[in-house]
Every structure is written in structure tokens, then in C-alpha cells.
Scaffold this active site. Structure first.
Site, PDB file in Angstrom:
ATOM      1  N   SER A  19      -6.096 -31.618 -32.955  1.00  0.00           N
ATOM      2  CA  SER A  19      -4.940 -30.790 -32.610  1.00  0.00           C
ATOM      3  C   SER A  19      -3.750 -31.563 -32.061  1.00  0.00           C
ATOM      4  CB  SER A  19      -5.351 -29.724 -31.605  1.00  0.00           C
ATOM      5  OG  SER A  19      -5.849 -30.328 -30.430  1.00  0.00           O
ATOM      6  N   HIS A  64      -8.753 -25.633 -35.687  1.00  0.00           N
ATOM      7  CA  HIS A  64      -7.438 -25.840 -36.298  1.00  0.00           C
ATOM      8  C   HIS A  64      -7.546 -25.966 -37.824  1.00  0.00           C
ATOM      9  CE1 HIS A  64      -5.264 -26.058 -32.525  1.00  0.00           C
ATOM     10  NE2 HIS A  64      -6.346 -26.651 -32.051  1.00  0.00           N
ATOM     11  N   LYS A 106      -7.184 -18.212 -32.893  1.00  0.00           N
ATOM     12  CA  LYS A 106      -6.023 -18.904 -33.462  1.00  0.00           C
ATOM     13  C   LYS A 106      -5.632 -18.194 -34.772  1.00  0.00           C
ATOM     14  CE  LYS A 106      -7.349 -23.290 -31.249  1.00  0.00           C
ATOM     15  NZ  LYS A 106      -6.776 -23.060 -29.917  1.00  0.00           N
TER      16      LYS A 106
HETATM   17  N1  PLP Z   1     -11.847 -26.564 -30.014  1.00  0.00           N
HETATM   18  C1  PLP Z   1     -10.594 -26.927 -30.332  1.00  0.00           C
HETATM   19  C2  PLP Z   1     -10.396 -28.080 -31.283  1.00  0.00           C
HETATM   20  C3  PLP Z   1      -9.487 -26.260 -29.783  1.00  0.00           C
HETATM   21  O1  PLP Z   1      -8.235 -26.632 -30.083  1.00  0.00           O
HETATM   22  C4  PLP Z   1      -9.728 -25.172 -28.893  1.00  0.00           C
HETATM   23  C5  PLP Z   1      -8.613 -24.439 -28.271  1.00  0.00           C
HETATM   24  O2  PLP Z   1      -7.613 -24.957 -27.865  1.00  0.00           O
HETATM   25  C6  PLP Z   1     -11.043 -24.821 -28.605  1.00  0.00           C
HETATM   26  C7  PLP Z   1     -12.074 -25.522 -29.178  1.00  0.00           C
HETATM   27  C8  PLP Z   1     -11.342 -23.670 -27.712  1.00  0.00           C
HETATM   28  O3  PLP Z   1     -11.139 -22.483 -28.430  1.00  0.00           O
HETATM   29  P1  PLP Z   1     -11.047 -21.082 -27.676  1.00  0.00           P
HETATM   30  O4  PLP Z   1      -9.613 -20.869 -27.350  1.00  0.00           O
HETATM   31  O5  PLP Z   1     -11.609 -20.085 -28.621  1.00  0.00           O
HETATM   32  O6  PLP Z   1     -11.878 -21.230 -26.453  1.00  0.00           O
END
Ligand code: PLP
Length: 420
Positions: free
Chosen positions: A207, A235, A266
Site C-alpha cells: 500500500s 489493496h 476498501k
Molecule cells: N492489510 C492491509 C494490506 C491493509 O492495507 C489494511 C488496512 O489498511 C489491513 C490489512 C487492515 O484491514 P481492515 O481495515 O479491514 O482492518
């Protein structure tokens, strides 16, 4: 501030409890103030802008006049305020209530939860799926439940914080390989041959840089060294690959990636929730052992309704998923032509690389004055000297929105010396 009973309190008995509490609180405040000051001093204080409208490409922000063009949400497909997604959430709310007041295994499972799990596994073409309150929870739960001290986990050094935390919670032997470095991964896999199970864990798309894990190479190493492959698709789910199935579809390895964790927060409607999808036996085990699943409330019906509709829309047609490819290319190529350096490859996360933290921060502020909402990222979120403004393209941005964003960047970049 002093304890009123203090004057008559025999010192031999130690301080009275109220006095002790106040002293402890004063001490805590002292410690916290110093910590907060160090965050301010380091220039890494994160303040929150307040949005006064629905999430979308055009929003209203407290303190700013008129409509603001939003280029920093993970609302990749624009489903966060899609009318059908919202209607489905409202219908679920009306029919199934605000929430379950329970974890899943006590009295927190409705048929909509089972239906959504079935839909997720069908979408990803996996055997089964399990829902969590977030993908952070899915990542927190999986490693500890799956791996023991007899096993090994090999993790990309730039994996998301929730993967890092999940791995910290497990007792497996831990290897951290250099970011997307297949030589290093192979060396670590060789060393890990002495363990019972080996699990390679990577973000599908990273990200901060918008780069995509070399899953073909990871899967062939996994095959060579008999390792399992886990990817975090937060992502990627919904928009990477011809049908939006994710990085594994994009790179043609859907049948070689064993476990997928992803988010409903997302691209898939943006409400909340996460999941693991993969082999049935693994999902069965997670329902028995995964702590964030066992000890946290069920997903609220409205959230289930929104995500379920988002998946329906994606399974009906790949048009939405595909619509953003051209927009991402438009932004990346116009920004490059203007003289900016954009990191990553063909991902809607488009980090505009600026180097200096101050430059990223003042440019982001100036962009907001021109009606464009973007955020600067600097150390410790990204390495020192690699500050950037992360732009995220959404399928619901119009070409005109994208062109306005590029024009504003060009003006602001010239003003601050980021462009000649
Ligand atoms: N994994 C990644 C790569 C993320 O970017 C995010 C959120 O920013 C998460 C996990 C966590 O996701 P959630 O918002 O559903 O807890």
C-alpha cells in the site's frame, strides 16, 4: 488536587487510595505529554480532517469551501456510496437488526453471514471462507491458529503492520525476507527446510509503494521448497485481474496461492469487515481456534448487506473492475509527462515521490487549497528521504477529475520547486 483525607491519614498505612490514584495519574500524564511532544517534535503528528459528506470522489471537508476532489480513499470501485450497496445495507438493517450482541459461535450467526462466506469463497474460487470484524483481525488470528513452534513463517519485510502483528503472536520460527527479493526468500526457504510447515506471507499489493508482489516467482519457490503461500489482498480484491479477483488472478496463480486474507472495508463497499478464504480444513480450524473470531462480536447485518451487494455487482460483470485500469494509466502517464516520478506499477495507488517530508506536507496542504484532497506520507510510515504524496485513483473519478488533479500537482510542484 490533594486527597482531602490525607491530613488525618496515618503515614504508616501508606498513601490513601485516592491520593495514590491521583499521583499515578499525574505521573501517567507526565509520561504521555513527553511522548506526545516527541511525536509533535518529530513532525509525525497525524491530524484528522473531518468529512461532512458521504465517502466518494467529491466530498465536503470541514474548514474547506465547496466540493473537494478526493484522491486518498481506498474506495477503489466507488462502491462506498453506491445506491444499490447502501440499499442492501439498509434492507439488512431493517430485517436483521442493528447487531447480534454476540460472537458467532454463541448466538451471532445469521444466514446472511453464512451466505456472505459462501459468496466470498465463490468469488475467490476457494473452498470456504470465514468472516472477521476486520482484516486486521483476520491477520491477527491466522498465524497463531495455524502455526506452531515446529513450523516457520517467511514474511516480506514491508508487509502490512497487521501481518507483522499477527506473526508476532504466533510461536512459529520467523524469517523476514528483503522486500520482493526472491534470492533472499530462497535462501530463507532453504534454511527453513528443517521445520514442519513453511508459510510464505506477503501483501499482494503493497500500500505504500503501489508495487505488486512477484507471485509467480513466489509460488514456484513455494513449490520447490514445499511451502504454503498466504497473500493479503486488501489493496487488490475487487479490481486487480481481469475479473477483479486480485493479484493471484492478475498473475495467473489462483490455483497456487493457498490462503487469501482480505477486507470488506476498501473496494468491497468500504463499510468494515475482513475474511480468510482457503482450504476448508483451515477455515474449520480458524472457527475453533482463531482468537479474534472467537472473542469478538459478529459483523453487523448492515455491513454484511453492503458487502454482499458489492460482491454481487462484481460477479455480475467485470465492467466496474476494468473501468479503473484506463483511469490509473491516464493519471500515471500524465504525471510522468509533467515530470513527476510515480512509484509502483499500474496500481491505482500512485505514490508521487518527493523525498523531503516538509515538501510532501506543504504540497498536500496547497493541493487542498486548490480543492484536491491528498495526503503526504513521511518517516516513520515510509523510509527517511522517501516522503511522498499517495494518490489513489477510483473507478468513479472522471477523466476531468484526473486532469484537474494533474494540473493542480503541476502548479503546486512548480511553486515548491518539485518541478523545474
Ligand atoms: N492489510 C492491509 C494490506 C491493509 O492495507 C489494511 C488496512 O489498511 C489491513 C490489512 C487492515 O484491514 P481492515 O481495515 O479491514 O482492518
Amino acid at each position: 488536587m490533594w486527597c482531602s483525607r490525607l491530613l488525618s491519614y496515618p503515614l504508616s498505612q501508606g498513601p490513601c487510595s485516592s491520593y495514590r490514584t491521583r499521583t499515578a495519574l499525574a505521573q501517567l500524564n507526565h509520561v504521555l505529554e513527553a511522548e506526545l511532544e516527541s511525536i509533535r517534535g518529530a513532525g509525525t503528528w497525524k491530524s484528522e480532517r473531518v468529512i461532512t459528506s458521504k465517502q466518494g470522489p467529491h466530498i465536503h471537508v470541514e474548514g474547506s469551501r465547496g466540493e473537494i476532489l478526493n484522491f486518498c480513499a481506498n474506495n477503489y470501485l466507488g462502491l462506498s456510496s453506491h445506491p444499490e450497496v447502501m440499499r442492501s445495507g439498509l434492507e439488512a438493517l431493517e430485517k436483521f437488526g442493528a447487531g447480534l450482541s454476540s460472537v458467532r459461535f454463541i448466538c451471532g450467526t445469521q444466514h446472511i453471514h453464512k451466505n456472505l462466506e459462501e459468496k466470498i469463497s465463490r468469488f475467490h474460487q476457494r473452498e470456504d471462507a470465514i468472516l472477521y470484524a476486520s482484516c486486521f483481525d483476520a491477520n491477527a488470528g491466522i498465524f497463531e491458529a495455524l502455526l506452531t513452534p515446529e513450523d516457520a513463517v517467511l514474511s516480506d519485510e514491508l508487509n502490512h503492520a497487521s501481518i507483522i502483528d499477527g506473526i508476532r503472536l504466533c510461536k512459529a520460527n520467523k524469517y523476514r525476507y528483503k522486500h520482493m527479493d526472491m534470492q533472499d526468500l530462497e535462501a530463507k526457504l532453504q534454511d527453513a527446510q528443517k521445520h514442519r510447515l513453511r508459510l510464505v506471507a506477503t501483501d499482494g499489493a503493497f500500500s505504500m509503494d503501489g508495487d505488486i508482489a512477484p507471485l509467480k516467482e513466489i509460488c514456484s519457490l513455494a513449490q520447490k521448497y514445499q511451502a504454503l503461500v498466504f497473500i493479503d489482498e486488501c489493496h487488490a480484491t475487487g479490481f486487480l485481474g481481469p475479473n477483479g479477483r486480485g493479484t493471484d488472478e492478475l498473475l495467473g496463480v489462483m490455483d497456487q496461492v493457498d490462503i487469501v486474507n482480505s477486507t470488506l472495508g476498501k473496494a468491497l463497499g468500504g463499510a468494515a469487515g475482513g475474511y480468510t478464504t482457503g482450504p476448508k480444513a483451515l477455515i474449520d480450524l480458524l472457527r475453533q481456534r482463531s482468537r479474534p473470531y472467537l472473542f469478538s462480536n459478529s459483523l453487523p447485518p448492515a455491513v454484511v448487506g453492503c458487502a454482499s451487494k458489492a460482491l454481487d455487482l462484481l460477479m455480475e460483470s467485470n465492467a466496474i473492475a476494468q473501468s479503473m485500469v484506463a483511469k490509473t494509466r491516464r493519471f500515471r502517464s500524465k504525471m510522468a509527462a509533467a515530470g513527476f516520478s510515480i512509484s509502483g506499477n499500474d496500481h491505482p495507488i500512485c505514490p508521487v515521490m518527493l523525498g523531503e517530508a516538509r515538501l510532501a506536507s506543504v504540497m498536500a496542504d496547497d493541493m487542498l487549497e486548490r480543492g484536491i484532497y491528498v495526503i503526504g506520507f513521511s518517516y516513520p510510515v515510509v523510509p527517511k528521504g522517501k516522503a511522498r504524496i499517495r494518490v489513489q485513483i477510483s473507478a468513479v473519478h472522471s477523466e476531468d477529475d484526473i486532469d484537474r488533479c494533474v494540473e493542480a500537482f503541476t502548479e503546486v510542484g512548480r511553486k515548491h520547486g518539485a518541478l523545474p
